[in-house]
Design an enzyme around this catalytic site. Structure first.
Site, PDB file in Angstrom:
ATOM      1  N   HIS A 124       0.740  -1.182   0.078  1.00 41.81           N
ATOM      2  CA  HIS A 124       0.121   0.019  -0.053  1.00 41.81           C
ATOM      3  C   HIS A 124       0.935   1.148   0.111  1.00 41.81           C
ATOM      4  O   HIS A 124       2.061   1.235   0.486  1.00 41.81           O
ATOM      5  CB  HIS A 124      -0.831  -0.067   1.386  1.00 41.81           C
ATOM      6  CG  HIS A 124      -2.191   1.059   1.396  1.00 41.81           C
ATOM      7  ND1 HIS A 124      -1.713   2.044   1.799  1.00 41.81           N
ATOM      8  CD2 HIS A 124      -3.255   0.965   1.050  1.00 41.81           C
ATOM      9  CE1 HIS A 124      -2.601   3.067   1.872  1.00 41.81           C
ATOM     10  NE2 HIS A 124      -3.619   2.396   1.507  1.00 41.81           N
ATOM     11  N   ASP A 201       2.929  -4.266   7.843  1.00 42.58           N
ATOM     12  CA  ASP A 201       1.612  -3.592   7.764  1.00 42.58           C
ATOM     13  C   ASP A 201       0.407  -4.512   7.958  1.00 42.58           C
ATOM     14  O   ASP A 201       0.207  -5.495   7.056  1.00 42.58           O
ATOM     15  CB  ASP A 201       1.463  -2.797   6.277  1.00 42.58           C
ATOM     16  CG  ASP A 201       0.028  -2.187   6.163  1.00 42.58           C
ATOM     17  OD1 ASP A 201      -0.703  -2.111   7.079  1.00 42.58           O
ATOM     18  OD2 ASP A 201       0.021  -1.627   5.132  1.00 42.58           O
ATOM     19  N   GLN A 204      -4.842  -4.923   6.973  1.00 44.08           N
ATOM     20  CA  GLN A 204      -5.823  -5.919   6.431  1.00 44.08           C
ATOM     21  C   GLN A 204      -5.898  -7.263   7.256  1.00 44.08           C
ATOM     22  O   GLN A 204      -6.453  -8.108   6.711  1.00 44.08           O
ATOM     23  CB  GLN A 204      -5.476  -6.180   4.943  1.00 44.08           C
ATOM     24  CG  GLN A 204      -5.610  -5.064   4.258  1.00 44.08           C
ATOM     25  CD  GLN A 204      -7.002  -4.274   4.111  1.00 44.08           C
ATOM     26  OE1 GLN A 204      -8.092  -5.170   4.256  1.00 44.08           O
ATOM     27  NE2 GLN A 204      -7.250  -3.064   3.596  1.00 44.08           N
ATOM     28  N   CYS A 365      -4.842   2.744  -3.805  1.00 44.98           N
ATOM     29  CA  CYS A 365      -3.717   3.067  -3.107  1.00 44.98           C
ATOM     30  C   CYS A 365      -2.439   2.124  -3.175  1.00 44.98           C
ATOM     31  O   CYS A 365      -1.742   1.741  -2.423  1.00 44.98           O
ATOM     32  CB  CYS A 365      -3.680   3.389  -1.634  1.00 44.98           C
ATOM     33  SG  CYS A 365      -4.970   4.744  -1.336  1.00 44.98           S
TER      34      CYS A 365
END
Length: 407
Positions: A124, A201, A204, A365
């Site tokens: 992202h 990250d 999600q 993104c």
């Protein structure tokens, strides 16, 4: 909760799902963008503002004490949810802020010309742009690990790219476009062998599966609250405490200090050293309620439900002529990005909206990823435990109708 929850009753907890859009019952397939909020979260935010509203850590009066207790209580809930220590969890506005905090407080002081930041093709923008800014200011370079045709990471190529010049690795736990679930535990283990600092990250991942950060073995882990059935403007950064203690503050102001004079400042202990100013108190109260809500259902139960919806949707959509699913890695999360022959993604999403169906269209993104896939944009249907197979059937019927209109 039982192994087979009453999903209809759970769906009833989400008031927005009862509304109509363009005269049609809403079908919300955009949870990867932001999740809907259950009544329990909405009520918690409402109750805070009605009965406890005050600033945190600044007043000895009753309301101030109640607000501080609720805010720190949310930190404790999040810490237990992720199996980490509360004093290693920086509360912030979300993953984007967390990544910038790492970039400015860890990477800028550490990196120099000749160093390399290793990223994957599926990241992202929040896990790309901060590192580009760091690279411009330090002379470091960025290297990118590519994917296999099914959207999974080419692990052999990734490990081969972990050369001695690589000082930081940024990797998504779950791709927001492909749904690919990366083996972050194995990846972080290989990086650790080479002395590479790892940034995961988890935006999600945390809303859709049980996440045990210590078991992953990363150095930094970031996630966003508004995808976790919580309010917008919430999230957190977890980091190893020794890293947090060595990092300089990112922002200066109130609450991140112990003592201030014009001759200098003594900063607060971590994590408060990184929490300048008045936080989104009500938002974190709501996020704490969201954690309570999800844990009452059970993250493994949620993951199983969403896997079932994904399997059903994949089968149904695969039968639509001209529709191609982007990202077919095994074990993927409940995200389906797709293109339809002869239809632009934005046109498709607009016509679906007329049918009351919310999907996201565009580049999500993740411009570098879509460029590498050779597509200008996709539609993305992302599912949550509050969705149903009936909604998927209606979605497929609408797609067939829309495809005919665009033919």
């Amino acid at each position: 909760m039982s192994a087979t929850p009453d999903w209809s009753a759970i769906r009833g907890d989400f008031p927005l799902l009862t509304r109509e859009v363009n005269g049609k019952p809403l079908i919300y397939f955009d949870s990867a963008n932001t999740s809907q909020k259950p009544e329990q979260v909405i009520a918690a935010v409402d109750d805070f503002y009605r009965h406890h509203n005050a600033n945190v850590s600044r007043a000895v009066h009753t309301l101030g004490s109640e607000a501080t207790e609720a805010y720190e209580g949310a930190r404790g809930k999040l810490a237990r949810f992720l199996n980490v220590r509360a004093d290693e969890l920086v509360l912030c506005s979300g993953t984007t802020f967390a990544m910038n905090l790492i970039a400015y407080s860890w990477a800028l002081p550490k990196l120099k010309a000749g160093d390399t930041i290793l990223l994957t093709r599926m990241e992202h923008h929040a896990n790309i742009v901060p590192w580009q800014l760091v690279a411009e200011r330090t002379g470091a370079t960025i290297k990118v690990a590519n994917l296999r045709p099914d959207g999974s990471l080419d692990l052999d190529a990734l490990y081969a790219a972990m050369t001695p010049d690589v000082k930081l690795l940024g990797v998504a736990h779950v791709s927001n476009v492909l749904g690919t679930v990366n083996p972050v535990r194995e990846i972080c283990k290989e990086a650790r062998k080479r002395g590479i600092v790892t940034v995961v990250d988890g935006s999600q991942a945390v809303p859709h599966m049980a996440v045990d950060i210590p078991a992953i073995g990363c150095d930094f882990y970031a996630f966003t609250g508004h995808k976790l059935c919580g309010p917008t403007g919430t999230g957190a950064l977890w980091a190893r405490k020794e890293l947090l203690e060595a990092m300089p503050p990112f922002l200066g102001g109130g609450e991140m200090i112990k003592e201030v004079s014009f001759d200098g400042t003594v900063f607060n202990d971590v994590p408060r050293k990184f929490e300048a100013g008045t936080p989104n108190i009500a938002g974190f109260v709501g996020l704490g309620a969201a954690v309570d809500y999800l844990q009452a259902i059970g993250m493994d139960t949620i993951h199983a439900r969403e896997s079932e919806l994904l399997a059903y949707a994949t089968k149904v959509l695969s039968d639509i002529p001209g529709l191609r699913i982007i990202g077919t890695a095994p074990g993927k999360a409940a995200i389906i990005s797709f293109v339809v022959e002869g239809a632009h993604a934005h046109d498709l999403a607009t016509l679906l909206d007329i049918e009351g169906i919310a999907v996201r269209s565009g580049q999500h993104c993740a411009h570098p990823l879509l460029q590498s896939l050779g597509v200008s944009a996709t539609c993305r249907a992302s599912f949550a435990f509050y969705n149903t197979k009936d909604e998927i059937d209606r979605f497929a019927a609408a797609l067939r109708k829309v495809r005919t209109l665009l033919a």
